[in-house]
Scaffold this active site. Structure first.
Site, PDB file in Angstrom:
ATOM      1  NE  ARG A 157       1.676 -11.031   0.038  1.00 22.27           N
ATOM      2  CZ  ARG A 157       2.317 -10.549  -1.022  1.00 22.27           C
ATOM      3  NH1 ARG A 157       2.588 -11.292  -2.070  1.00 22.27           N
ATOM      4  NH2 ARG A 157       2.677  -9.274  -1.054  1.00 22.27           N
ATOM      5  NE  ARG A 200      -5.376  -9.503   3.879  1.00 24.90           N
ATOM      6  CZ  ARG A 200      -4.073  -9.363   3.620  1.00 24.90           C
ATOM      7  NH1 ARG A 200      -3.609  -9.632   2.413  1.00 24.90           N
ATOM      8  NH2 ARG A 200      -3.247  -8.929   4.547  1.00 24.90           N
ATOM      9  CD  GLN A 230       3.950 -11.012   3.929  1.00 25.90           C
ATOM     10  OE1 GLN A 230       4.803 -10.887   4.805  1.00 25.90           O
ATOM     11  NE2 GLN A 230       2.676 -10.789   4.153  1.00 25.90           N
ATOM     12  CG  ASP A 276      -1.554  -3.066   1.344  1.00 23.68           C
ATOM     13  OD1 ASP A 276      -0.362  -2.935   1.701  1.00 23.68           O
ATOM     14  OD2 ASP A 276      -2.002  -4.107   0.847  1.00 23.68           O
TER      15      ASP A 276
HETATM   16  O1  MRU Z   1      -0.580  -8.793   3.730  1.00 20.78           O
HETATM   17  P1  MRU Z   1      -0.098  -8.705   2.317  1.00 20.78           P
HETATM   18  O2  MRU Z   1       1.014  -9.662   2.007  1.00 20.78           O
HETATM   19  O3  MRU Z   1      -1.221  -8.775   1.320  1.00 20.78           O
HETATM   20  O4  MRU Z   1       0.517  -7.248   2.214  1.00 20.78           O
HETATM   21  C1  MRU Z   1       1.011  -6.795   0.995  1.00 20.78           C
HETATM   22  C2  MRU Z   1       1.652  -5.470   1.080  1.00 20.78           C
HETATM   23  O5  MRU Z   1       1.632  -4.791   2.085  1.00 20.78           O
HETATM   24  C3  MRU Z   1       2.242  -4.946  -0.192  1.00 20.78           C
HETATM   25  O6  MRU Z   1       3.343  -4.130   0.082  1.00 20.78           O
HETATM   26  C4  MRU Z   1       1.179  -4.110  -0.919  1.00 20.78           C
HETATM   27  O7  MRU Z   1       0.000  -4.856  -1.074  1.00 20.78           O
HETATM   28  C5  MRU Z   1       1.645  -3.656  -2.239  1.00 20.78           C
HETATM   29  S1  MRU Z   1       1.780  -5.032  -3.358  1.00 20.78           S
HETATM   30  C6  MRU Z   1       2.106  -4.487  -4.871  1.00 20.78           C
END
Ligand code: MRU
Length: 359
Positions: free
Chosen positions: A50, A94, A199, A240
């Protein structure tokens, strides 16, 4: 577990995609070896791998895995068809982080020049390796840009995980933290726990503890009080997908941190590589927000928290308007308002780097 055991969150070894299974941290550090497109899609969907840059790298190698079987290598049309099938499955895993589509499409475009099935696989692997190396280099550049920008700001609030677990390198927002630590500057991190999948509590805290960097975990609901109470010098989050106007999709909860930061007079930085910027998305209203299963909210460690009859809303991301962002810290330097022209200029300079890896 110690820092030495934290290898790259995503890597290519002996024809396999090796990822850390992030669903098991901090209890267990387990490496997964992925050898098929279906395994990569599954790892992406259940967030074993992730973080936007890491899933871009995983998607790129996923395309390569789609070309592994003999049938695909037998003829160019068969290889092209196998590649398109793999790309479509991976992109759909995703929807929000643009890095996934970006990584997959870069590999597809690079391989399109092939004249045989086996050459196509070779070009695809070559491009995926470049993407991984570029991500590592981007993390280093981000860290250095943030080091300059955040001189004198010690107590940094962050959200989700934006570190070594979220990229192939040192991270995005956490790369700034690592750069500060390496430069001998005092730095401490407040990590919001990041419900529902934690996370921040599970991954960011684990990473920083292993790196010997002071970290304090707080409930998401405590972040406003921390900012109003003068405990935070700056907020640093990842991204993202950044739209052309600077509106930013990031982990759910980011928007409310930006609102409180603005109300408290605290700078709010979005930190990420240009691979997270999407020139095809004009503004945040066009970003598709991933909806996740209700069980992520209703269940915790096998126990039910919510009555079965209750409805659940579980978006994985929210959109922070560009007006709440102080600046973007990127691998192309710090982008300041007005963001639309700053982003356009940075993206115009996003050229493919020199062909440094041997084929
Ligand atoms: O759902 P996730 O854990 O993949 O979401 C990750 C995030 O929102 C992070 O903040 C984003 O990907 C930046 S990671 C460098």
């Amino acid at each position: 577990m110690d820092a030495d055991r934290l290898r790259s969150a995503v890597d290519w070894r002996d024809g396999r995609l090796e990822v850390i299974d992030q669903t098991l941290l901090p209890e267990r550090l387990v490496l997964l070896e992925l050898t098929t497109v279906a395994e990569v899609v599954d790892a992406l969907r259940r967030l074993a791998v992730r973080g936007a840059p890491a899933i871009g790298v995983a998607g790129a190698f996923g395309v390569v895995l789609g070309l592994e079987d003999d049938a695909a290598a037998a003829s160019l049309p068969a290889a092209l068809a196998a590649m398109e099938r793999a790309a479509a499955q991976l992109e759909a895993a995703r929807p929000t982080a643009v890095n996934l589509r970006w990584g997959v499409r870069r590999v597809v475009a690079a391989a399109a020049a092939a004249t045989t099935g086996s050459e196509l696989r070779r070009l695809a692997l070559h491009e995926a390796r470049r993407i991984l190396e570029e991500d590592r280099a981007a993390c280093r550049r981000i860290g250095q840009a943030g080091l300059v920008e955040l001189g004198g700001r010690r107590r940094l609030l962050t959200h989700c995980n934006t570190g070594r677990l979220a990229t192939a390198g040192l991270g995005t927002a956490l790369a700034v933290v690592y750069a500060k630590a390496e430069a001998g500057e005092p730095v401490e991190v407040l990590a919001s726990e990041t419900r529902p999948l934690l996370q921040g509590a599970r991954l960011t805290a684990w990473e920083l503890v292993n790196a010997g960097i002071p970290v304090t975990v707080l409930a998401d609901t405590a972040a406003g009080a921390a900012m109003a109470g003068g405990l935070v010098d700056a907020v640093l989050v990842g991204c993202d997908r950044v739209a052309r106007n600077g509106d930013t999709a990031n982990k759910i909860g980011t928007y409310q941190l930006a609102v409180v930061a603005a109300a408290s007079g605290i700078p709010f930085y979005v930190v990420g590589p240009l691979s997270s910027f999407d020139p095809e998305t004009p503004d945040g209203g066009r970003i598709v927000i991933e909806q996740r299963p209700a069980a992520e909210v209703t269940m915790l460690a096998g126990s039910r928290l919510v009555p079965e009859q209750a409805a659940v809303w579980n978006p994985a991301f929210d959109v922070t308007p560009a007006s709440l962002v102080t600046a973007f810290i990127t691998d192309a330097g710090v982008l300041r308002p007005p963001f639309a022209p700053a982003i356009a200029t940075a993206l115009a300079g996003r050229a493919d780097p020199p062909d440094s890896l041997s084929r």
